[in-house]
Design an enzyme around this catalytic site. Structure first.
Site, PDB file in Angstrom:
ATOM      1  N   LYS A 204       0.810  -1.220   0.000  1.00 52.47           N
ATOM      2  CA  LYS A 204       0.000   0.000   0.000  1.00 52.47           C
ATOM      3  C   LYS A 204       0.840   1.266   0.000  1.00 52.47           C
ATOM      4  O   LYS A 204       1.838   1.362   0.723  1.00 52.47           O
ATOM      5  CB  LYS A 204      -0.883   0.033   1.258  1.00 52.47           C
TER       6      LYS A 204
ATOM      7  N   GLY B  28     -10.920  -2.955   8.769  1.00 49.85           N
ATOM      8  CA  GLY B  28     -10.561  -3.139  10.169  1.00 49.85           C
ATOM      9  C   GLY B  28     -11.742  -3.222  11.115  1.00 49.85           C
ATOM     10  O   GLY B  28     -11.577  -3.143  12.324  1.00 49.85           O
TER      11      GLY B  28
END
Lengths: 210, 303
Positions: free
Chosen positions: B90, B162
């Protein structure tokens, strides 16, 4: 185009009822949909094969590009490899593109998962490097005629050894083998399903009558 | 010997066909977040088609707070050495130098990700300028098309990373697929108007209207915690799944990873999904969306 093999062996009438024969594409993972689209353009009924019993419903099987570890694992887990070996012994043509070529090779150095081990060749994975080394190239492929075949190599494998019964169909300029055939088994390091050139698919479909 | 007319292997590289093509090869598969080489091996063994190398899974990024950046190249290298499947990493939104670094390391895909703290509030990365392909997140069709227009070769719905909560992923994938089906019913004038609204060239909108799908592969991300979640997203139109915290925040990561892979492949086979869901142990605990204050929502990053 007119000199090329046609898919007539598969688009044939079976017995009394005019049943069109079918080509399967192993649909466990990868770009199976692109193969199915190409088959459809050729007028051949494609079957998305995810279960072993489906191998009895088809007359030829394509194993697509994807991740060979994933495909190998899922295929052995659900009994597809054993069934596929039986069908190949009965003479069913099988074509592996990229991950599919790894899947059908007898020898794959360092491969972590079980594979079908059908064709007498050694295939090395990721032989040209990582994704930034992926490339496109024009190939001369004898059975496809004069016009070069534009080939797409994505994290591609290479065929580093071929057994005595295996015919080399295409090489890169440096001699690296990237397409081969052993009877009704066909292997390509690249992805004919990602281009609009259908000659490789036609060629494969013609193997059933050889 | 090869004939004279065969070019050598130095053919064209970094083309659109090669960038989008790798994503085609990932279809029907699961891409897993991993933070160590050991995790990466567990993921590969479970049947992952690729891994996302990062220092902390999104649940821990959320808990830690502060600025989340690109991972240490050393840990990315360690993961690249540990597995043979593709490795993604990322970069922050707009941080084109992080992307240059990831390209130099040799990762197979860059995720310009809202999970990290954005670096630029105006511009996303000009992804056409790179040879390495990019995947980007989107909440609806316009956002997906803007990213594709900038050069993204793969799209993932954002979800809310998450959380272990699938609700945002469902909202986003539905918004994307419904946006596409609306386009297929619009006339030429309405398509031009829609292209204006989306701030993308009308040719791109016309292409999606004609094909009834995005010109790149669409995965789901952000909230998958169970095999049933994975199959749900596939039935809603995803072509594969990213799973982040859902695997390595669960009681038995290896088994859960394998079960999510199988449910993604056999997503229409409820008996099989039932079978692989048995006795997996605790899933990640998860968060309700109401418990996350607006400034801590990740999906709203990017535009």
């Amino acid at each position: 185009m007119s000199k090329l093999p046609h898919s007539s062996s598969l688009v044939r009438n079976r017995s009394a009822g005019s049943v069109t024969a079918r080509a399967g594409v192993l649909g466990l993972q990868g770009d199976f949909a692109e193969h199915l689209v190409t088959l459809d353009r050729l007028g051949v009924e494609g079957v998305d094969v995810r279960r072993p019993e489906q191998l009895d419903e088809i007359d030829a099987l394509i194993i697509p590009g994807g991740e060979s570890t994933t495909i190998g694992k899922l295929a052995s887990q659900y009994g597809i490899i054993d069934k596929l070996k039986d069908r190949v012994a009965e003479g069913m043509p099988v074509w592996g593109t990229c991950a599919g070529a790894i899947f059908i090779a007898k020898d794959v150095p360092g491969h972590p998962h079980p594979l079908a081990s059908l064709m007498d060749m050694t295939v090395e994975r990721n032989a040209f490097g990582r994704q930034i080394d992926s490339f496109e190239a024009d190939l001369d492929v004898k059975p496809l005629g004069e016009k070069p075949f534009h080939a797409v190599f994505i994290r591609a494998p290479r065929i580093s050894r071929v057994g005595p019964g295996v015919e080399v169909l295409a090489r890169l300029g440096d001699g690296t083998v990237v397409a081969a055939r052993q009877g009704r088994l066909l292997a390509t390091s690249f992805h004919p399903e990602l281009t609009h050139d259908e000659r490789f698919h036609r060629y494969f479909l013609s193997l059933g009558k050889s | 010997m090869a004939s004279q007319s065969t070019p050598d292997r130095n053919g064209s590289k970094g083309t659109w066909t090669l960038k989008t093509g790798l994503a085609q090869m990932l279809k029907g598969g699961v891409i897993m977040d991993v933070v160590t080489a050991e995790h990466a091996k567990i993921a590969e063994e479970a049947g992952a088609v690729a891994v996302m190398a990062l220092e902390r899974v999104p649940a821990d990024i959320r808990a830690a707070g502060g600025v989340a950046r690109m991972s240490d190249p050393e840990m990315i290298h360690a993961i690249m050495d540990a597995v043979t499947i593709p490795v993604m990493a990322k970069a922050r939104i707009g941080h084109f130098v992080e992307a240059q670094v990831l390209e130099a390391i040799g990762v197979d895909y860059v995720d310009e990700s809202e999970v990290l703290t954005p670096a630029d509030l105006k511009f996303h990365i000009d992804k056409h300028a790179f040879k390495v392909p990019f995947v980007c997140g989107a909440r609806e069709l316009g956002e997906a098309l803007r990213r594709i227009n900038e050069g993204a070769a793969m799209i993932r719905s954002k979800g809310e990373a998450g959380t272990g909560n699938i609700v945002e992923a469902v909202t986003h994938i539905r918004a994307i697929t419904e946006g596409i089906s609306q386009l297929t019913e619009l006339g030429p004038d309405a398509l031009e108007k829609r292209a204006d609204e989306y701030r993308v060239p009308v040719e791109l909108v016309r292409q999606v209207a004609k094909d009834g799908k995005l010109p790149v592969v669409l995965f789901c991300a952000g909230g998958i915690a169970t095999p049933a979640d994975a199959a749900l997203m596939m039935q809603l139109g995803a072509e594969g799944n990213f799973v982040g915290s859902g695997i390595f925040k669960s009681a038995d990561p290896a088994r859960r990873a394998k079960a999510i892979v199988e449910a993604t492949t056999h997503f229409r086979d409820a008996k099989l999904v039932a079978e692989v869901s048995r006795g997996l142990g605790e899933a990640m605990r998860g968060l309700s969306l109401d418990s996350i204050p607006a400034p801590e929502r990740l999906a709203v990053r990017g535009w």
